[in-house]
Design a protein around this motif. Structure first.
Motif, PDB file in Angstrom:
ATOM      1  N   LEU A 236      30.399  47.967  34.046  1.00 18.47           N
ATOM      2  CA  LEU A 236      31.285  47.128  34.836  1.00 18.47           C
ATOM      3  C   LEU A 236      32.621  47.827  34.995  1.00 18.47           C
ATOM      4  CD1 LEU A 236      30.576  43.676  33.162  1.00 18.47           C
ATOM      5  CD2 LEU A 236      29.715  44.497  35.353  1.00 18.47           C
ATOM      6  N   GLU A 237      33.158  47.782  36.202  1.00 17.06           N
ATOM      7  CA  GLU A 237      34.453  48.403  36.436  1.00 17.06           C
ATOM      8  C   GLU A 237      35.550  47.565  35.806  1.00 17.06           C
ATOM      9  OE1 GLU A 237      35.367  49.624  40.391  1.00 17.06           O
ATOM     10  OE2 GLU A 237      33.279  50.148  40.799  1.00 17.06           O
ATOM     11  N   GLY A 238      36.555  48.223  35.298  1.00 16.57           N
ATOM     12  CA  GLY A 238      37.679  47.512  34.703  1.00 16.57           C
ATOM     13  C   GLY A 238      37.343  46.981  33.320  1.00 16.57           C
ATOM     14  N   PHE A 239      38.129  46.040  32.904  1.00 17.00           N
ATOM     15  CA  PHE A 239      37.948  45.436  31.587  1.00 17.00           C
ATOM     16  C   PHE A 239      37.090  44.181  31.708  1.00 17.00           C
ATOM     17  CE2 PHE A 239      42.025  47.659  31.429  1.00 17.00           C
ATOM     18  CZ  PHE A 239      41.819  48.466  30.319  1.00 17.00           C
TER      19      PHE A 239
ATOM     20  N   TRP B 280      39.066  28.133  36.523  1.00 13.63           N
ATOM     21  CA  TRP B 280      38.942  28.753  37.834  1.00 13.63           C
ATOM     22  C   TRP B 280      40.202  29.547  38.181  1.00 13.63           C
ATOM     23  CZ3 TRP B 280      37.488  23.284  39.663  1.00 13.63           C
ATOM     24  CH2 TRP B 280      36.210  22.969  39.205  1.00 13.63           C
ATOM     25  N   GLU B 281      41.352  29.009  37.835  1.00 11.44           N
ATOM     26  CA  GLU B 281      42.608  29.725  38.100  1.00 11.44           C
ATOM     27  C   GLU B 281      42.713  30.966  37.222  1.00 11.44           C
ATOM     28  OE1 GLU B 281      46.247  30.646  39.928  1.00 11.44           O
ATOM     29  OE2 GLU B 281      44.516  29.463  40.524  1.00 11.44           O
ATOM     30  N   LEU B 282      42.349  30.834  35.950  1.00  8.70           N
ATOM     31  CA  LEU B 282      42.373  31.996  35.062  1.00  8.70           C
ATOM     32  C   LEU B 282      41.451  33.102  35.580  1.00  8.70           C
ATOM     33  CD1 LEU B 282      42.320  30.231  31.593  1.00  8.70           C
ATOM     34  CD2 LEU B 282      44.184  31.606  32.529  1.00  8.70           C
ATOM     35  N   GLU B 283      40.256  32.735  36.009  1.00  8.61           N
ATOM     36  CA  GLU B 283      39.320  33.726  36.534  1.00  8.61           C
ATOM     37  C   GLU B 283      39.873  34.398  37.783  1.00  8.61           C
ATOM     38  OE1 GLU B 283      35.315  32.202  36.873  1.00  8.61           O
ATOM     39  OE2 GLU B 283      35.415  31.361  34.853  1.00  8.61           O
ATOM     40  N   ARG B 284      40.539  33.632  38.641  1.00  8.18           N
ATOM     41  CA  ARG B 284      41.147  34.197  39.854  1.00  8.18           C
ATOM     42  C   ARG B 284      42.222  35.226  39.493  1.00  8.18           C
ATOM     43  NH1 ARG B 284      45.403  34.000  42.950  1.00  8.18           N
ATOM     44  NH2 ARG B 284      46.536  32.526  41.640  1.00  8.18           N
ATOM     45  N   VAL B 285      43.056  34.893  38.523  1.00  3.99           N
ATOM     46  CA  VAL B 285      44.128  35.808  38.110  1.00  3.99           C
ATOM     47  C   VAL B 285      43.534  37.052  37.438  1.00  3.99           C
ATOM     48  CG1 VAL B 285      46.115  36.080  36.572  1.00  3.99           C
ATOM     49  CG2 VAL B 285      45.862  33.988  37.932  1.00  3.99           C
ATOM     50  N   PHE B 286      42.560  36.856  36.557  1.00  6.28           N
ATOM     51  CA  PHE B 286      41.908  37.996  35.918  1.00  6.28           C
ATOM     52  C   PHE B 286      41.299  38.924  36.965  1.00  6.28           C
ATOM     53  CE2 PHE B 286      41.348  35.550  31.773  1.00  6.28           C
ATOM     54  CZ  PHE B 286      42.276  36.327  31.095  1.00  6.28           C
ATOM     55  N   GLU B 287      40.637  38.351  37.961  1.00  4.19           N
ATOM     56  CA  GLU B 287      40.005  39.169  39.001  1.00  4.19           C
ATOM     57  C   GLU B 287      41.042  40.026  39.723  1.00  4.19           C
ATOM     58  OE1 GLU B 287      37.788  38.362  43.213  1.00  4.19           O
ATOM     59  OE2 GLU B 287      37.139  37.124  41.514  1.00  4.19           O
ATOM     60  N   LYS B 288      42.199  39.442  40.030  1.00  3.45           N
ATOM     61  CA  LYS B 288      43.263  40.201  40.694  1.00  3.45           C
ATOM     62  C   LYS B 288      43.762  41.354  39.823  1.00  3.45           C
ATOM     63  CE  LYS B 288      45.223  36.936  43.949  1.00  3.45           C
ATOM     64  NZ  LYS B 288      45.493  37.752  45.113  1.00  3.45           N
TER      65      LYS B 288
ATOM     66  N   ASN C 155      36.987  41.483  34.568  1.00  6.36           N
ATOM     67  CA  ASN C 155      35.786  40.690  34.835  1.00  6.36           C
ATOM     68  C   ASN C 155      35.563  39.685  33.718  1.00  6.36           C
ATOM     69  OD1 ASN C 155      34.736  42.189  37.208  1.00  6.36           O
ATOM     70  ND2 ASN C 155      34.696  43.869  35.737  1.00  6.36           N
ATOM     71  N   VAL C 156      35.356  38.423  34.077  1.00  2.20           N
ATOM     72  CA  VAL C 156      35.046  37.381  33.105  1.00  2.20           C
ATOM     73  C   VAL C 156      33.528  37.316  32.972  1.00  2.20           C
ATOM     74  CG1 VAL C 156      35.210  34.932  32.536  1.00  2.20           C
ATOM     75  CG2 VAL C 156      37.138  36.091  33.639  1.00  2.20           C
ATOM     76  N   ILE C 157      33.030  37.598  31.781  1.00  2.00           N
ATOM     77  CA  ILE C 157      31.595  37.564  31.527  1.00  2.00           C
ATOM     78  C   ILE C 157      31.137  36.127  31.302  1.00  2.00           C
ATOM     79  CG2 ILE C 157      29.738  38.353  30.002  1.00  2.00           C
ATOM     80  CD1 ILE C 157      31.068  40.595  31.647  1.00  2.00           C
ATOM     81  N   ALA C 158      31.806  35.423  30.405  1.00  2.00           N
ATOM     82  CA  ALA C 158      31.404  34.058  30.061  1.00  2.00           C
ATOM     83  C   ALA C 158      32.627  33.205  29.788  1.00  2.00           C
ATOM     84  CB  ALA C 158      30.494  34.062  28.838  1.00  2.00           C
ATOM     85  N   THR C 159      32.510  31.932  30.104  1.00  2.00           N
ATOM     86  CA  THR C 159      33.550  30.951  29.804  1.00  2.00           C
ATOM     87  C   THR C 159      32.861  29.765  29.135  1.00  2.00           C
ATOM     88  OG1 THR C 159      34.781  31.567  31.788  1.00  2.00           O
ATOM     89  CG2 THR C 159      35.326  29.463  30.784  1.00  2.00           C
ATOM     90  N   PHE C 160      33.388  29.324  28.013  1.00  2.00           N
ATOM     91  CA  PHE C 160      32.828  28.109  27.430  1.00  2.00           C
ATOM     92  C   PHE C 160      33.788  27.480  26.455  1.00  2.00           C
ATOM     93  CE2 PHE C 160      30.615  31.785  25.527  1.00  2.00           C
ATOM     94  CZ  PHE C 160      30.978  31.708  24.204  1.00  2.00           C
ATOM     95  N   SER C 161      33.605  26.194  26.337  1.00  2.00           N
ATOM     96  CA  SER C 161      32.433  25.431  26.712  1.00  2.00           C
ATOM     97  C   SER C 161      32.533  24.832  28.114  1.00  2.00           C
ATOM     98  CB  SER C 161      32.162  24.330  25.694  1.00  2.00           C
ATOM     99  OG  SER C 161      33.237  23.423  25.593  1.00  2.00           O
TER     100      SER C 161
END
Length: 120
Positions: free
Chosen positions: A72-75, A90-98, A102-108
């Motif tokens: 996977l590219e990046g961290f 969803w907001e955290l994933e958007r910021v991480f993507e920018k 890459n977010v592999i998993a989020t839980f719960s």
């Protein structure tokens, strides 16, 4: 790919044995069936219930899948303890993507079996 049994408040009061049901159904169906005794996602803001569910993810699924050889590219990160009650995840994933993360998993919150098994 998996089934969860989550106790509601009445199930907790009645004392149904959802752990045994999960074990029997795992054997019968041949897939992972996990029971969470977190009656109605108890606690302040449902936090105790999510904590119980997170522990269930760790105990039963995290890292159980095949590690991918795909680079996977990046961290990469796993968001643990993110309940996504108000769409925070969803907001955290958007910021991480920018940021190229890459977010592999989020839980719960928004957690799922397939992602958890890849959260090595």
């Amino acid at each position: 790919n998996a089934i969860t049994i989550t106790a509601t408040c009445p199930v907790g009061l009645i004392g149904d044995d959802i752990q045994t049901v999960a074990k029997e159904m795992t054997e019968k169906l041949g897939i992972s069936v996990v029971a969470f005794n977190c009656e109605g996602y108890k606690g302040v803001s449902q936090s105790a219930g999510h904590h119980i569910a997170n522990n269930g993810f760790f105990k039963n699924w995290v890292g159980e899948g095949e590690a991918t050889d795909e680079e996977l590219e990046g961290f990469t990160v796993n968001l643990l303890g993110e309940y996504n009650i108000g769409g925070d995840s969803w907001e955290l994933e958007r910021v991480f993507e920018k940021c190229g993360i890459n977010v592999i998993a989020t839980f719960s919150g928004d957690g799922n079996y397939d992602a958890a098994t890849k959260a090595h």
